[in-house]
Motif scaffolding. Sequence first.
Motif, PDB file in Angstrom:
ATOM      1  N   THR A  18     -15.076   4.233  -0.680  1.00 15.04           N
ATOM      2  CA  THR A  18     -14.416   3.034  -0.031  1.00 15.04           C
ATOM      3  C   THR A  18     -15.070   1.802   0.277  1.00 15.04           C
ATOM      4  OG1 THR A  18     -13.837   3.999   1.826  1.00 15.04           O
ATOM      5  CG2 THR A  18     -12.256   4.747   0.045  1.00 15.04           C
ATOM      6  N   LEU A  68       1.079  -1.103   0.056  1.00 18.07           N
ATOM      7  CA  LEU A  68      -0.049   0.069   0.140  1.00 18.07           C
ATOM      8  C   LEU A  68       0.949   1.287   0.174  1.00 18.07           C
ATOM      9  CD1 LEU A  68      -2.896   0.649   0.052  1.00 18.07           C
ATOM     10  CD2 LEU A  68      -2.978   0.785   2.586  1.00 18.07           C
ATOM     11  N   ALA A 119      -7.443   7.265 -10.318  1.00 17.70           N
ATOM     12  CA  ALA A 119      -8.500   7.377  -9.152  1.00 17.70           C
ATOM     13  C   ALA A 119     -10.024   7.297  -9.745  1.00 17.70           C
ATOM     14  CB  ALA A 119      -8.171   8.653  -8.083  1.00 17.70           C
ATOM     15  N   MET A 173      -3.079   3.198  -2.092  1.00 13.58           N
ATOM     16  CA  MET A 173      -3.357   2.578  -3.104  1.00 13.58           C
ATOM     17  C   MET A 173      -2.388   1.137  -3.207  1.00 13.58           C
ATOM     18  SD  MET A 173      -5.086   3.085  -6.722  1.00 13.58           S
ATOM     19  CE  MET A 173      -3.847   3.833  -7.810  1.00 13.58           C
ATOM     20  N   ARG A 223     -13.632   9.256  -8.375  1.00 14.03           N
ATOM     21  CA  ARG A 223     -13.868   8.810  -6.934  1.00 14.03           C
ATOM     22  C   ARG A 223     -14.836   9.592  -6.379  1.00 14.03           C
ATOM     23  NH1 ARG A 223      -8.063  11.535  -4.627  1.00 14.03           N
ATOM     24  NH2 ARG A 223      -7.713  12.821  -6.516  1.00 14.03           N
ATOM     25  N   GLU A 253      -4.297   9.268  -2.631  1.00 14.62           N
ATOM     26  CA  GLU A 253      -4.834   7.967  -2.179  1.00 14.62           C
ATOM     27  C   GLU A 253      -4.007   6.830  -2.000  1.00 14.62           C
ATOM     28  OE1 GLU A 253      -8.230   7.691  -1.851  1.00 14.62           O
ATOM     29  OE2 GLU A 253      -8.736   9.610  -2.906  1.00 14.62           O
ATOM     30  N   HIS A 268      -7.142   0.550   0.586  1.00 16.93           N
ATOM     31  CA  HIS A 268      -7.162   2.065   0.390  1.00 16.93           C
ATOM     32  C   HIS A 268      -7.086   2.922   1.843  1.00 16.93           C
ATOM     33  CE1 HIS A 268      -7.663   1.905  -3.746  1.00 16.93           C
ATOM     34  NE2 HIS A 268      -8.593   0.805  -3.646  1.00 16.93           N
ATOM     35  N   ASP A 269      -6.308   2.089   2.805  1.00 16.22           N
ATOM     36  CA  ASP A 269      -6.264   2.769   4.280  1.00 16.22           C
ATOM     37  C   ASP A 269      -5.327   2.020   4.668  1.00 16.22           C
ATOM     38  OD1 ASP A 269      -8.025   4.608   6.249  1.00 16.22           O
ATOM     39  OD2 ASP A 269      -6.808   3.156   7.049  1.00 16.22           O
ATOM     40  N   ASN A 287      -8.478  -3.917  -4.616  1.00 20.31           N
ATOM     41  CA  ASN A 287      -8.296  -2.403  -4.917  1.00 20.31           C
ATOM     42  C   ASN A 287      -9.449  -2.014  -5.827  1.00 20.31           C
ATOM     43  OD1 ASN A 287      -7.103  -0.147  -5.982  1.00 20.31           O
ATOM     44  ND2 ASN A 287      -5.895  -1.133  -7.393  1.00 20.31           N
TER      45      ASN A 287
END
Length: 884
Positions: free
Chosen positions: A226, A179, A305, A359, A319, A357, A282-283, A299
């Motif tokens: 998300t 990530l 994005a 990713m 997004r 972001e 995504h975190d 993903n």
Amino acid sequence: MTATKRQMPKNFDFAEGEKRIYDWWEQNGWFKPEARPDDAEPFVISMPPPNVTGVLHIGHALFSTLEDLMIRYERMRGKAALWVPGTDHAGIATQLQVEKMLQEEGTSRHDIGREEFLARTWQWKEEKGGTITSQLRRLGASCDWDRERFTLDDGLSEAVQEVFVRLWEQGLIYRGPRLVNWSPGLQTAVSDLEVESNEETVKLYFFKYPVEGGEHLPVATTRPETILGDTAVAVNPEDKRYTHLIGKKAYVPMLNREIPIIADEYVDMEFGTGALKVTPGHDFNDYALSKKHNLEMINILNKDASLNENAGDYAGLDRYEARAKLWADMEAADLTIKAESYTTRIPRSQRGGEVVEPMLSTQWFVKMDDIAAKGLKAVRDGDIKIVPERFEKVYYHWLENIQDWCISRQLWWGHRIPAWYREKDGDPQGEIYVGRTPPKGDGWTAEEDVLDTWFSSGLWPFSTLGWPHETADVQRFYPTAVMETGHDILFFWVARMIMMGLWFTDKPPFHTVYLHGLVRDSEGRKFSKTIGNVIDPLVMVDEYGADPLRFALVTSGTPGNDVNLDEEWVENSRNFANKIWQATSFIVNNLENIEGELDLTLPQPDTLDLPSKWILSRLNKLIKNVQNLFDTYQFGEAGRQIRSFIWDEFAPWYLEISKHPLYNGEPEQKNDALRVLIHTMDTCLRLLHPFVPFVTEELWSYIPHNGEALIVADWPHADEAYINDKAEYQMGVLIDLVRQVRDIRNNQYDINPGKKLDAIIAPGSHRSNIEKYGYVFSRLCNIDNIDLLAENAPSPEQAASGVVADATVYLPLAGMIDFEAECVKLNKEHENLIGAIAKIEGTLSNENFVSRAPAEVVQRERDRLVDLQASLSQINERISELCK
RNA sequence: GGGCGUAUAGCUCAGUUGGUUAGAGCGCACGGUUCACAUCCGUGAGGUCAUAGGUUCGAGUCCUAUUACGCCCACCA
């Protein structure tokens, strides 16, 4: 050495002089370390390379001034001073500029392809590349331009490749999916350091997570889109509200994908709803959580994005569009609770400013633990010192918590990673080759990614000298001495140079890191085009000259702190340059007074008159102070002290007083005064040269001197034989008496400065000096005749008076004396003296003070008390005479 | 949530290891065309050194707490 009697212009023509002098220095090779003998001790600074296509801003002016100052100082100390200049290819910044240019042409880098894009970028670099270095020249930067480097030069590229390959061979470089912070606009990964998080007000969305059995679990998020990538919902195991749900299934809103409800203590019961949606793709927190619980990772984003095929019906949407549409759809499905405004930190790219972001993507990383340990040790052991020291703590904290460094960038402008792939077991990148040359055999594809700009910058101190080859420069000039740069790039650059230097050369790349702050405007605001407060250094140079800008920059602040640059201070610095010019001009004009051959050495201390003893004592104390300040990198304070010596002591007192021997003295007295004047001015020019090189070099050429040029003249040393506290005290009394007279003339009686007066002085213990140096009074406060009173002689009645130590000066102003005003003044002084005396007597009667304070401090208090008491008795006498 | 910096004259800032009556520039007031300088010279007004404690013979300077502003680092949705 005889004086070259040249007529000096009225002022220094900065524009003309700067260019002429700079060219002369450069042509004579004085910027090169070879200007000193081969066995001279080296002193090396690697210039922090500015962006190759950049233009000079005030920050560059600050760093180049400070570095040039150090280089010139060490050069004057006889060292082989080498300042290695260069520029940085600045991957992202430069690529963005060229992309913008292409956009204006109606094309893009993708349209023209990699090869053409690089050709265009090199062309851009050739066009813009010389700008900043030529601008540095205007500031007087005395770099060795023959050794100028660029981070994409062949030599430096070789160093970069060598470092990459060695790290790979050492097993410290790995490649894999992780990530990372992804910049959708630039379409590249960026490192943690390149992301800035600032507080912004956004919306916190509360919604219902459907749970098997028809229940709903409330969850909050700032990024609803998300949700589509959620692979779990987590609650705290202690949370009684939700314990019954643990282990059950939840369904991703709108997608109805089945995900588990898990328990983890990481979840804060107090925050939001107490339930956390987990989006590992995504975190960063969720990523860690998912590793722990073996969760699936999804993903949902494309490189720009927009949402990908994993987002179901939302695929293809941007997004933010997806966020809005999903929320609307959820509202329609009665899955929303509320959306409230919420302040949190939003990560943005340092470059484009766009929201970054997290990713999943495959990137190259450097394992930092072992490398960082070396960097920590070097500073902890004192092999490298950071000035100011407080930044060492900041440095430790970062290195102790260091993350692996993501070094790959999906850009085109930069050092291409020396890796190749070949298909293996159906994976097109199943086999990886890393090496200095392309692999043999067929089927290899080269890596597309380039390296983080800071990867090459990290090698700067040794790559610029020719490493990995054992060149003569590497042997002689590495390690370098001081790394001077802004504290904002302590992590980006300084820490990495230290680590890379230690890792690959086994030596600290420099022994000292000197950090400066940001240059701000006179109100402490950052320079910004929007506010319109930008100070262009080149405009300052045009308007005031390079020296004044340099002096203002150095003397406006202290190490490590931001500098508030006030244009008025630049102006005042210009005035200071003029002050030195005029003082030198005075001396030069008096060279014709020389009787016979002028001896440039200073007369012996005891043969000098009191003013000369005084100024030379002050001068040598100044040299000592400046030396101490330079030793501790306090250049600003050093500059201020030199300025103050010249402007407050040398020019208004010594130079004025010297007019007497020059105009009225015997030949020997004239020559002595000139020798002191020349010596003092010469010393000041040497001390000032690192600050204001142009004007000092020019002035030095006018005064009698030994040596080719000031730039390669010797740095002054203090001579203790000329330090004379007694002379300083005695001269101080004369100066204070002059001030008393001026005060009476100007403030009490408003007497025209041109009107000559007589004075009567009760000299106390200063009889011989006042007798001998009475001309001081005629020169400095327009006193015609001095009548020295005999001891115990009655004092004149019709006179204004001033007291200094045990001496009193009277100005007989028959008929003008305002007795009432005199008494007011006398009583006020009486009061002050009583207070001051009481304080000192208190201190001195304290046995602890007398026994514990240093002897010289006690003595100083005693001396002072004697003076004050003498003054008091005179004031008392005067009061009893005048004030009934 | 941690860490750091700053707070001194109307404004912008100095003040080295604690030691005379705390300084400069700009601004302000008054006065100046004397042969270095009007890009100047002379004189002056203006400060409870953020606040409260403490250490010390002695604190703008060292320690503790507080307040204000700024910066850095950190994974609370």
